[in-house]
Every structure is written in structure tokens, then in C-alpha cells.
Design a protein around this motif. Sequence first.
Motif, PDB file in Angstrom:
ATOM      1  N   GLY A  28      51.881  50.982  49.304  1.00 56.33           N
ATOM      2  CA  GLY A  28      51.895  51.930  48.181  1.00 56.33           C
ATOM      3  C   GLY A  28      53.205  52.668  48.047  1.00 56.33           C
ATOM      4  O   GLY A  28      53.252  53.806  47.604  1.00 56.33           O
ATOM      5  N   GLN A  34      45.448  46.578  32.127  1.00 52.61           N
ATOM      6  CA  GLN A  34      46.289  47.581  32.786  1.00 52.61           C
ATOM      7  C   GLN A  34      47.438  46.824  33.446  1.00 52.61           C
ATOM      8  O   GLN A  34      47.225  46.049  34.374  1.00 52.61           O
ATOM      9  CB  GLN A  34      45.437  48.339  33.826  1.00 52.61           C
ATOM     10  CG  GLN A  34      46.226  49.242  34.763  1.00 52.61           C
ATOM     11  CD  GLN A  34      47.083  50.256  34.042  1.00 52.61           C
ATOM     12  OE1 GLN A  34      48.263  50.031  33.782  1.00 52.61           O
ATOM     13  NE2 GLN A  34      46.496  51.389  33.702  1.00 52.61           N
ATOM     14  N   ARG A  92      51.332  48.607  38.237  1.00 42.26           N
ATOM     15  CA  ARG A  92      50.829  48.359  39.600  1.00 42.26           C
ATOM     16  C   ARG A  92      49.836  49.446  39.977  1.00 42.26           C
ATOM     17  O   ARG A  92      50.041  50.621  39.663  1.00 42.26           O
ATOM     18  CB  ARG A  92      51.992  48.381  40.601  1.00 42.26           C
ATOM     19  CG  ARG A  92      52.689  47.056  40.742  1.00 42.26           C
ATOM     20  CD  ARG A  92      53.625  47.038  41.943  1.00 42.26           C
ATOM     21  NE  ARG A  92      54.537  48.161  41.958  1.00 42.26           N
ATOM     22  CZ  ARG A  92      54.686  48.998  42.984  1.00 42.26           C
ATOM     23  NH1 ARG A  92      53.977  48.866  44.068  1.00 42.26           N
ATOM     24  NH2 ARG A  92      55.553  49.981  42.918  1.00 42.26           N
ATOM     25  N   PRO A  93      48.766  49.076  40.705  1.00 42.72           N
ATOM     26  CA  PRO A  93      47.721  50.062  41.037  1.00 42.72           C
ATOM     27  C   PRO A  93      48.149  50.956  42.199  1.00 42.72           C
ATOM     28  O   PRO A  93      47.467  51.046  43.222  1.00 42.72           O
ATOM     29  CB  PRO A  93      46.537  49.170  41.431  1.00 42.72           C
ATOM     30  CG  PRO A  93      47.179  47.939  41.986  1.00 42.72           C
ATOM     31  CD  PRO A  93      48.451  47.733  41.218  1.00 42.72           C
ATOM     32  N   THR A  94      49.289  51.646  42.044  1.00 44.53           N
ATOM     33  CA  THR A  94      49.869  52.395  43.168  1.00 44.53           C
ATOM     34  C   THR A  94      48.922  53.470  43.688  1.00 44.53           C
ATOM     35  O   THR A  94      48.781  53.642  44.901  1.00 44.53           O
ATOM     36  CB  THR A  94      51.218  53.031  42.734  1.00 44.53           C
ATOM     37  OG1 THR A  94      51.981  52.017  42.085  1.00 44.53           O
ATOM     38  CG2 THR A  94      51.986  53.542  43.924  1.00 44.53           C
ATOM     39  N   GLU A  95      48.244  54.186  42.769  1.00 43.53           N
ATOM     40  CA  GLU A  95      47.355  55.278  43.230  1.00 43.53           C
ATOM     41  C   GLU A  95      46.229  54.722  44.090  1.00 43.53           C
ATOM     42  O   GLU A  95      45.873  55.297  45.118  1.00 43.53           O
ATOM     43  CB  GLU A  95      46.782  56.038  42.035  1.00 43.53           C
ATOM     44  CG  GLU A  95      47.825  56.931  41.370  1.00 43.53           C
ATOM     45  CD  GLU A  95      47.294  57.640  40.135  1.00 43.53           C
ATOM     46  OE1 GLU A  95      46.056  57.627  39.919  1.00 43.53           O
ATOM     47  OE2 GLU A  95      48.117  58.194  39.391  1.00 43.53           O
ATOM     48  N   LYS A  96      45.687  53.575  43.659  1.00 46.60           N
ATOM     49  CA  LYS A  96      44.612  52.936  44.423  1.00 46.60           C
ATOM     50  C   LYS A  96      45.118  52.527  45.809  1.00 46.60           C
ATOM     51  O   LYS A  96      44.446  52.718  46.826  1.00 46.60           O
ATOM     52  CB  LYS A  96      44.113  51.714  43.639  1.00 46.60           C
ATOM     53  CG  LYS A  96      43.003  50.948  44.336  1.00 46.60           C
ATOM     54  CD  LYS A  96      42.618  49.710  43.534  1.00 46.60           C
ATOM     55  CE  LYS A  96      41.685  48.823  44.351  1.00 46.60           C
ATOM     56  NZ  LYS A  96      41.420  47.552  43.715  1.00 46.60           N
ATOM     57  N   GLU A 143      43.833  53.978  49.402  1.00 50.56           N
ATOM     58  CA  GLU A 143      43.358  53.054  50.442  1.00 50.56           C
ATOM     59  C   GLU A 143      44.149  53.251  51.738  1.00 50.56           C
ATOM     60  O   GLU A 143      43.592  53.282  52.835  1.00 50.56           O
ATOM     61  CB  GLU A 143      43.493  51.613  49.924  1.00 50.56           C
ATOM     62  CG  GLU A 143      43.029  50.537  50.865  1.00 50.56           C
ATOM     63  CD  GLU A 143      41.511  50.490  51.069  1.00 50.56           C
ATOM     64  OE1 GLU A 143      41.044  49.542  51.703  1.00 50.56           O
ATOM     65  OE2 GLU A 143      40.795  51.414  50.616  1.00 50.56           O
ATOM     66  N   GLY A 191      50.480  39.897  37.609  1.00 52.54           N
ATOM     67  CA  GLY A 191      49.428  40.515  36.808  1.00 52.54           C
ATOM     68  C   GLY A 191      48.502  39.482  36.165  1.00 52.54           C
ATOM     69  O   GLY A 191      47.428  39.811  35.676  1.00 52.54           O
ATOM     70  N   TYR A 243      50.657  44.507  44.802  1.00 50.08           N
ATOM     71  CA  TYR A 243      50.017  44.228  43.509  1.00 50.08           C
ATOM     72  C   TYR A 243      48.504  44.106  43.657  1.00 50.08           C
ATOM     73  O   TYR A 243      47.815  43.750  42.698  1.00 50.08           O
ATOM     74  CB  TYR A 243      50.593  42.951  42.886  1.00 50.08           C
ATOM     75  CG  TYR A 243      51.925  43.150  42.193  1.00 50.08           C
ATOM     76  CD1 TYR A 243      52.010  43.373  40.815  1.00 50.08           C
ATOM     77  CD2 TYR A 243      53.120  43.110  42.903  1.00 50.08           C
ATOM     78  CE1 TYR A 243      53.235  43.549  40.181  1.00 50.08           C
ATOM     79  CE2 TYR A 243      54.352  43.289  42.281  1.00 50.08           C
ATOM     80  CZ  TYR A 243      54.404  43.507  40.913  1.00 50.08           C
ATOM     81  OH  TYR A 243      55.624  43.683  40.292  1.00 50.08           O
ATOM     82  N   ASP A 244      48.001  44.342  44.877  1.00 51.28           N
ATOM     83  CA  ASP A 244      46.553  44.331  45.132  1.00 51.28           C
ATOM     84  C   ASP A 244      45.944  42.953  44.832  1.00 51.28           C
ATOM     85  O   ASP A 244      44.925  42.831  44.164  1.00 51.28           O
ATOM     86  CB  ASP A 244      45.870  45.414  44.278  1.00 51.28           C
ATOM     87  CG  ASP A 244      44.451  45.710  44.780  1.00 51.28           C
ATOM     88  OD1 ASP A 244      44.202  45.546  45.984  1.00 51.28           O
ATOM     89  OD2 ASP A 244      43.604  46.084  43.960  1.00 51.28           O
TER      90      ASP A 244
END
Length: 623
Positions: free
Chosen positions: A228, A328, A331-335, A339, A550, A573-574
Amino acid sequence: MTMTMKSFPKPSDLPVPAGAEGWEEIYPYYLVFQDELKEQEDAKFWFCDSQHWPTVFKPFETIGGEFAVKCLGQYNARHLMIPNANGIDFRIHQGYLYMSPIPVPDEQIAARVSEFEARIGHYFGDWENKLAAWHTKVKGTIADMEALRFDPLPEIVPFEDMENGVGKDGSQVLLDNYDKLISLTYQNWQYHFEFLNLGYIAYLDFFNFCKEVFPNIPDQSIATMVQGVDMELFRPDDELKALALLAVELKLSELFSNTDDPAATLAAIAAAPGGERWIAQWEEAHEPWFNFTIGNGFYGHDKYWNENPEIPLGFIADYIRRVEEGAQILRPTEKLIAEKERIVEEYADLLDGETAQVFEAKRALAATAYPYVENHNFYIEHWTMGVFWRKVRELSRMLADAGVFEDPGDLLYLGRNEVRDVLFDLVTSFGIGAGEPIAAVALPKKIAKRRQIVDALKTARPAPALNTPPESITEPFTRMLWGITTEQVQSWLGNDEDAQENVLKGMAASPGTVEGVARVVMHADELGQIQPGEILVAPITAPSWGPIFGKIKATVTDIGGMMSHAAIVCREYDLPAVTGTGSASTTIKTGDRLRVDGGKGTVEILVDSPVLTGPSAHSHNHG
């Protein structure tokens, strides 16, 4: 049951592809195995680094392999004095690069510890300032490279040079600039590893500590504890996303329908209401972020965004489509951060007192140093090498115009020291007024033969390794970066006791389980074929493939460890990923249905079962 083997073929056992006979002659003598050293070289284990060099080297292109591996080794063996790791020996065999880590003899390890601790302490004690100085050095080298010019030789020495007593004919500028181009590139490769090896050391130190205090901790949980982060390597992709979002906001979307014609696309945008604002942001992104290649910077054919605007425009068009479909794209940085914090807390709660403090100190250091493991890529592989190849093309065009080569691409079929000889041939024939250089008649046959050899070498895939592997592989970089572990090598040899039919095993590189259809990509030029929701299967992915992450559901590669670019990028990138399978890209075919388990490191080729879709297909579970 597969027949088990104890070793890989010896270099001399591999058949030479038809038409590639005499291939050894096209590379410098020191890069090929020697008959006189056969006994010593056959006693060593060599693995193929197709992660960084996935295609056959043309002679001029060996420069990237030579500089990179030499400079990596010098930081282990001469700068940092890593107790258990010297550098990595390397050879080219049938066009591919093979590596053999050089161990430190057991009796010398202890003596290196105090030097090693002092040297890494010097960096870790003042990381931010030293890293800022590194940026200044690297950007200074790039600016010096940009300033080099390869102009045609002057028809006549200017009269003012006579008046000023210059005493030279201008040809020294050509020779000096070529020498400077090579030495400046070498300079930035030395800088490249100054912090990279430290980034790995900090992460490995944290990794080993975790394994000691939490014996059953999965490798992935350790990686999650430093994820992250804001990485400069993702900045080019982030610039494209921002441009896509701006295009949607300014209602410019329909102007991206034919990005294969970049001039027309940009002209239409500039003429549209709000277009000026978009063009200004597009131009601002160019320096430095479009000094970025869809390859990896090691080959003359790698295409850079700033010279091929259809590439970034195509990615932007793809992002626009996804935004308009409600996806979306950021990048899901907050997620990822949530985690990370959850996992850190979970493990920190199991410790107390001094152990808890040591855990947090080591984790903080790893998290600080870890982004560099990817960021250096932008400054060296992409930016430095982008300028390098652009200057090489300027030189090759000038030489073609001067009658040296028929095709500017011919230059790549000569080694860099041979090119230096050609330049001296040119300045000599020009200086004495003799007309065409000797190269014009001496080289065409040699270059044609080398073209044939390189093309023939490309018809065969490299052996993943050579000779007998050691009982255990301990060299840290080999394990972390390339994923070459004792277990993985045995699996390549067919000695995996748990082997199942239609199941490939690799590194559990990024968590999650998905099912989907395979898309095998052997080269960056094929990225446009990827359909949304497919599983990418490739020998290796390049860091610059960010815009496709993505679109896809998961990634599977032939080579790469926990710290390979594919693994790091997929975690950021999860996306589930299995790296280091050895043979996925040649075993799996486009259209095969796969189940990828990034937590276990398995890829199953599904023979008869429905493909799962939807969010339920992507479940994360951390140990």
C-alpha cells in the motif's frame, strides 16, 4: 509418473538450432562458456534469467545484461560485504543470459559481518538524505546523456577553428560522445544497485525475523505488512488514469476512437472545447513520466511512450471505456493499507516487550526501503535506458546516412566495442577524404550472417537451468527476486512428490483465488489482445504493464519470486498471482480455463468445469 532427474542439461548437451551454428562468435569472448573451463563451468548451477532478458540478445544489446549483473554483484561483494552473498557470475548461452550465484566460503562469513553492519548502518541511519542525493546523481547523469549529439561530420573545418588554433577536425566530438554515452550508462547502472540491494536486505531481515518469531507465517502475510505504498513506478500509469478521468469530465471521450493515429487524435482534442486544458495536462505528464517503455528497457526494439504516443493514448482510451462503464480505475490503496494495518496488528498482538519493539523497527525499515525496489526501475530501466536507446538510434541513423550501414538497425548486430572501431573507420576515411568507409564493404556479409544466427536462436526456448542444482539454494536475491528456490528447482526437474496432473506450482506471490480464461502473452506487442476478465499468462510481466492490470483477473508467470515486479505489482493492484511456475507460458494455451490460487501458488488447468465469474470468485484469505 514423470521420470525424476537429478540435473539439468550441460551447456554442451543442448542442440544448436539449425542456422545458428557459430553463434558464440557474435558475442564477446568473456560472455560464452569456454572449452578450457568446461570442468569448472559444468560444476556450477546456472539458471536462465528470462525475467529480465526474455528474448535473444542482438550483440549490441548485451550491454544491459553486462552492466546490470556486474553492478548488482559489486554491491554484494565489494560495497556492502554481504556476509553470505558475493555477486552473480553470468554467461550468454545460445542467446539467453544464465546466472550462477557466487557463494561466500563458510570460513569467510563471520569476518564480513562487522563491515556489513557498519556499511548498511551508514545508509539506514540517514536513508532519506542519501536517497535524495541518489536522485540528484541519477538525474544529473540523464541530463548529461540528453546533451550528447551525433551530428554528421563537418565537410570542412571552420576557418575560425584555424584562427583559434583548435587543431582538430571535429571527429573527436563523435568519438568522445560515443564513449560518454557508454560510460554514462554504466555510471547509472552502478548507481542503480546502491539502494536496490539495501531494499532487499531490509525486507529480507524483516522476513527472516518474522519466520523466526512466527514459524508458520505465510510469506504473503509478511509481504502484506509493507504494501500500500505510494510508488513512483506507478506514476506513469496514474498519469494516464488522471488524463482518462479528465477526458470524461471534459466530454472528450468520443475523440479517442482511433488512437492508432495519434496526430489526428491530438489535433481533434486540441480543437474541441476544453481540449486545450487536456492537452496541457498531457504535455505536462511527458517529462519525466512518459520516458516509459512497454518492454523492460534492455532491448533496442523496446517502444517508449514519448516516441510512440499511440501507446499511452490507447491505454487512456481503454481507461475511458472502463470509467464510462462505471468501473473503479484507481488502485485500491485504501483497501491495501487497511489490510496491511489489520495484518500488522494481528501479528504485533502476539508479541510483547522488546520483541514487539524489534518487530516494529524491522517492519518500519522494510516499509521505508521497500518502495525503492520498484522505484529505481523508472529511473534506470525506463528513463536512463530510454535516453540511451534514443541516442543509439540517432547515432545509427547518422551512420546509415554516412553510408556505413544500409539499415540503421544493422548497428545492433555489432558489439559496442565493434561499433567504436566502425566510428574510427568512418572518421579516418572522412578525415583523409577517401570516400566511403571500409565498413560499407566489410560489414554487410557479417551483419547478414548475424541476423540469420539471431533469428535462428529465437526459434528455440531457453533451458530454464543448466547443470546440477545445489542441495539447497541460500543466496537471498536468487530466492526473493527470481523465485529460484530449492523446491522450485526440484519441481522443474519433475521431482515434486505432490505433483498433480494439470496443476502447475509456483510461488504464492499475491493472494486470492479466481477462475477464468487464459490469455498467453509472449511479447508486449500482444497486450492489445487481452480481453477484460482474462487471466494473463506470460514468461514474465514488465512493470510497465500496469494499465492492463485493471482488465485482468490474475497473473501467472514462468519466473519470479516474492520481490519480482510481477509479484509486487499484483499485490499493489490487489490481483492474485502465481510466479515462478517454470513453464506456464509454454504449457497453457490461450482459451484454456484456469483456476489460479495465489495463496497456495497453484494454477490448475480445468478440463471440464464452468468458469466462475463475479465477485465471489475473488476471495482473499490470509494466514
